[in-house]
Design a protein around this motif. Structure first.
Motif, mmCIF file in Angstrom:
data_model
loop_
_atom_site.group_PDB
_atom_site.id
_atom_site.type_symbol
_atom_site.label_atom_id
_atom_site.label_comp_id
_atom_site.label_asym_id
_atom_site.label_seq_id
_atom_site.Cartn_x
_atom_site.Cartn_y
_atom_site.Cartn_z
ATOM 1 N N PRO A 2 0.836 -1.206 0.000
ATOM 2 C CA PRO A 2 0.000 0.000 0.000
ATOM 3 C C PRO A 2 0.868 1.254 0.000
ATOM 4 N N LEU A 39 -10.176 0.897 4.067
ATOM 5 C CA LEU A 39 -8.715 0.931 4.012
ATOM 6 C C LEU A 39 -8.130 1.125 5.405
ATOM 7 N N ASP A 57 -8.336 -2.007 7.356
ATOM 8 C CA ASP A 57 -7.222 -2.798 6.888
ATOM 9 C C ASP A 57 -5.961 -2.479 7.664
ATOM 10 N N ASP A 97 -12.108 -4.403 1.164
ATOM 11 C CA ASP A 97 -11.545 -3.327 0.341
ATOM 12 C C ASP A 97 -12.168 -3.376 -1.045
#
Lengths: 341, 484
Positions: free
Chosen positions: B148, B178, B181, B261
């Motif tokens: 990422p 996100l 995550d 996501d």
């Protein structure tokens, strides 16, 4: 009353259990004896009291701390920074549950790790009686007793088939290398945090254009943009001609105003704020700040002028043409008109 | 039953007859837990390959290191010129980097599962392989975590994701998957490291006792003063139990959130309610494959034939077959509903897969993930054949990588508006970064095996203490006993 430490090394758990019984008969209590081993023998195998540890309880407290952290990250941040997003309420329940779950588990596991370190007094700076043969599979029985009992203990050890006996007169020494290492690790971590903080809070500024707004931007497969000639009139999108509207206005109606309010929430509120007065959490990041839409300066503009600002953008404000359709822009304008002070 | 006081615990009982001796011999050959040797000897087997480096090791080390450096240079190049140097463009704004992210997170799942779930279920074949699996998790997750950031473009701003009072007066928004995550991955990564470390303490103490000089100082510091007292074992066990039961749901949550996501968007091919479990099973599937690859390479390069036996590869092979079946089941679920619904964009996407440009990918995936494991892994002979297992596990990983390619760039190429369709053009920078990422995992892994014991010897030793044979009728049967 001088204490002595003795460590007997045995092959079999049964020998250790037998020796433990004899030592107890000698008047040595269980807390003065420790069994050292390469594998976790159960207390029942050795006839020992079950060790008590608080790791489980510490983990429980850690879980509660994790819940608090999760509540701060989800509910706390949403209250600090009330941003409506994706049509969700300011504090939506399902995402909150996800963050709560992760933080609770984080708190549980980290605290059980540190609980284990603390309960075992790790890292140990004191040298206690030990022998490397323990990790060769021998079972060690460490006894702490009065010096006068030393000979009795040794004979018990030999009776029960001890392989060897280790004496440690000068127990309880500190290990300077261990301590120095862990203290320097702590020092480096603190120093790194401080240095990081200096950069993060802009106490030390790096003169490096890191924001997109301050950088030249070149799109995919596009050459560098040339500066416009001084007498050129750069025009992109619709312009105001003779006060004519670029598209047909949508007449103001309760429906249109309602639609405008919802669209405002999606596309405008982030910068102009929930009350359209330019007071949003990110307003301080712009110079000049987002306009107060309820102010006379904005309200005295014609509808067509506002329409063009929405369509083309203005100053730091980007064009909203991609997210608001033509009628939708008029709906937003109708809504803004209702905000006149 | 009298036990002699000065006989070591690991000494075998003397067989009463030749027939019994033959049976014992069989058990010793097959089962690690019934084949104890003196701990010094076993520790020698673990430490010897750590200390003696061959030329082959240095060659591999230099190659992997070079590829990792290439990745870093490419990353700097990409940061300097912007993401425009990659093939990322509309409509495929997520591509190889996100594929790698999902793939490596997936690899990171089997380690903890093997170590935690098999520990909770007291499955015996976990003993010598749990650390090798945990370390796959740690390094794969760390590598996944870089993607990422690489994908950010302005990578140096990644800390904007962290919630702390800052001069921008902006807090991250936990409305977004996100950020779930980020929270989940940080939890999983940090706890996986701690989990592996707690389980490694007794082995670090063992290395401390067997080494000299600087190595001794190194292990003495890391072993934190472990002596193996009853209190220490008790606290370690409690902590391991907490981790075991806490990290399994976290592991499930991590890949479920990765799937969200995608599933939270209205993209054809993404908006699926079965994505959560489907991703978790896919992650375990590719991860189990990766653990098998790691075990085979460890066995061959570090000469761990004593510790890693047919029974372990057999167990992992059965595990892989079950996961393949579960994956096929979930994939069929994910496939059927849009196929039946015939939404226009879904039809286009499915046509691309079945007879369009993506067909080679799709059929390779189906072959590698379903046909190959189902056709082979039912046989114990194949499960214990290392060459065959290496090929199958490798193919499973190729198949699962392709699965992510299909989900990300190929699905993104088809959306509701035909004017915005496209194919992802793979370019050199992301190719180099991907190769570098695979090298990074390998590089860290071989480095780890040189500093730390890859076999959790205390677990093996514990197993060898508690496992004995018992006579039932004419046969000696391994008595399964694990102290609770």
């Amino acid at each position: 009353m001088a204490e002595v430490q003795l460590l007997g090394l045995f092959y079999q758990p049964e020998s250790v259990a037998g020796a433990l019984d004899r030592l107890r008969a000698l008047g040595i209590t269980d807390d003065k004896m420790t069994v050292l081993s390469m594998a976790p023998y159960r207390p029942e195998m050795l006839g020992r009291p079950k060790p008590k540890g608080r790791v489980g309880r510490i983990a429980l407290f850690g879980a509660l701390f994790g819940v608090a952290l999760g509540l701060f990250l989800s509910v706390g941040i949403w209250l600090l920074y009330p941003l409506h997003q994706g049509g969700q309420p300011v504090v939506p329940i399902p995402p909150t549950l996800i963050v709560l779950f992760e933080c609770t588990m984080l708190g549980t596991m980290w605290s059980s790790f540190f609980g284990m370190l603390g309960e075992n007094r790790f890292p140990k700076f004191r040298k206690t009686i030990y022998d490397p043969r323990i990790t060769e599979g021998f079972i060690g029985l460490a006894v702490e007793a009065d010096r006068s009992l030393s000979d009795n203990i040794e004979s018990i050890f030999w009776d029960h088939g001890a392989h060897d006996i280790v004496h440690d007169q000068a127990a309880e020494k500190t290990d300077p290398k261990q301590r120095a290492f862990w203290l320097s690790v702590g020092g480096v971590l603190i120093a790194l945090t401080v240095i990081l903080g200096l950069f993060v809070y802009d106490i030390i500024r790096i003169p490096f254009p890191t924001n997109m707004a301050n950088q030249e931007s070149i799109a995919y497969l596009q050459g560098p943009r040339l500066a416009a000639p001084p007498d050129a009139v750069p025009v992109q999108g619709p312009v105001l001609i003779d006060g004519q509207p670029a598209t047909d206005p949508v007449p103001s109606s309760p429906d249109s105003i309602q639609r405008g309010k919802v669209l405002f929430g999606y596309s405008c509120q982030v910068c102009h704020g929930p009350n359209a007065d330019g007071k949003s959490p990110i307003a301080g990041f712009f110079n000049p700040p987002p306009a107060d839409l309820t102010s006379p300066q904005v309200q005295q503009l014609t509808d067509q002028e506002i329409y063009l600002v929405i369509t083309n953008g203005f100053g730091l404000m980007p064009s909203e043409a991609e997210v608001l359709g033509r009628e939708e822009r008029w709906d937003v304008i109708n809504y803004i008109r209702t905000l006149k002070k | 039953m009298a036990v002699s006081k000065d006989v070591p615990l690991w000494q075998q009982p003397v067989p009463e007859s030749a027939e019994e001796a033959a049976q014992m011999e069989h058990h010793r050959r097959v089962r690690l837990t019934l084949d104890p040797v003196a701990p010094v000897q076993a520790q020698q087997m673990i430490m010897e390959p750590m200390r003696r480096q061959t030329l082959r090791f240095y060659v591999i080390f230099v190659i992997l290191f070079g590829l990792v450096i290439t990745e870093l240079i490419t990353w700097v190049y990409q940061m300097w010129w912007g993401l425009g140097v990659t093939g990322l463009t509309r409509p495929t704004m997520w591509a190889v980097y996100i594929v790698n992210f999902v793939y490596f997170i997936g690899i990171g799942h089997a380690g903890t599962f093997i170590s935690a779930a098999l520990r909770a279920l007291k499955v015996e074949y976990r003993r010598p392989i749990s650390r090798a699996a945990e370390i796959v998790t740690v390094f794969a997750l760390a590598t996944a975590g870089t993607f990422p950031i690489i994908h950010l473009g302005r990578s140096w701003k990644f800390y904007w994701l962290l919630p702390y009072p800052n001069e921008r007066q902006i807090w991250p928004s936990y409305h977004s998957p996100l950020l779930w995550d980020l929270t989940a991955i940080l939890t999983y990564l940090s706890c996986s490291i701690l989990f592996a470390y707690i389980a490694m303490l007794p082995d670090l103490a063992m290395l401390r006792d067997r080494s000299t000089g600087r190595w001794r100082l190194f292990y003495r510091i890391l072993a934190l003063g472990w002596r193996g007292s009853e209190q220490e074992w008790h606290n370690q066990e409690t902590a391991l139990n907490v981790f075991t039961y806490a990290i399994i749901p976290v592991m499930f949550s991590v890949h479920t959130i990765v799937s969200w996501d995608f599933a939270m968007a209205l993209q054809p091919g993404w908006h699926s309610t079965v994505f959560g479990p489907y991703f978790v099973i896919g992650a375990l599937f590719s991860g189990a494959g990766a653990v098998i690859l790691a075990l085979i390479l460890l066995k061959k390069t570090l000469h761990l034939d004593y510790f890693l036996r047919d029974e372990h590869f057999n167990g992992m092979g059965i595990f892989l077959l079950l996961l393949s079946m579960a994956w096929a089941y979930f994939y069929f679920n994910d496939y059927l509903a849009p196929w039946y619904g015939k939404a226009p964009a879904d039809v286009v996407l499915y046509n691309q897969l079945s007879h369009g440009y993506a067909a080679p990918f799709w059929y390779t995936m189906l072959f590698a993930n379903i046909v190959l494991p189902w056709a082979t892994l039912w046989s114990r002979k194949i499960r214990t054949n290392l060459g065959a297992m290496f090929f199958i596990a490798l193919m499973v990983n190729v198949g699962m990588y392709i699965e992510r390619v299909i989900i990300i760039p190929i699905s993104l190429g088809v959306n509701e508006l035909p004017y915005d369709w496209g194919r992802y053009p793979l370019r050199l920078p992301e190719t180099l970064i991907t190769i570098g990422a695979f090298s990074l995992v390998g590089f860290l892994y071989i480095l780890f095996t040189r500093f730390f014991p890859i076999i959790p010897y205390w677990e093996v030793f514990e197993g060898q203490i508690v496992h004995k044979v018992q006579r039932i009728g004419k046969a000696l049967i391994p008595a399964r006993s694990e102290p609770d």
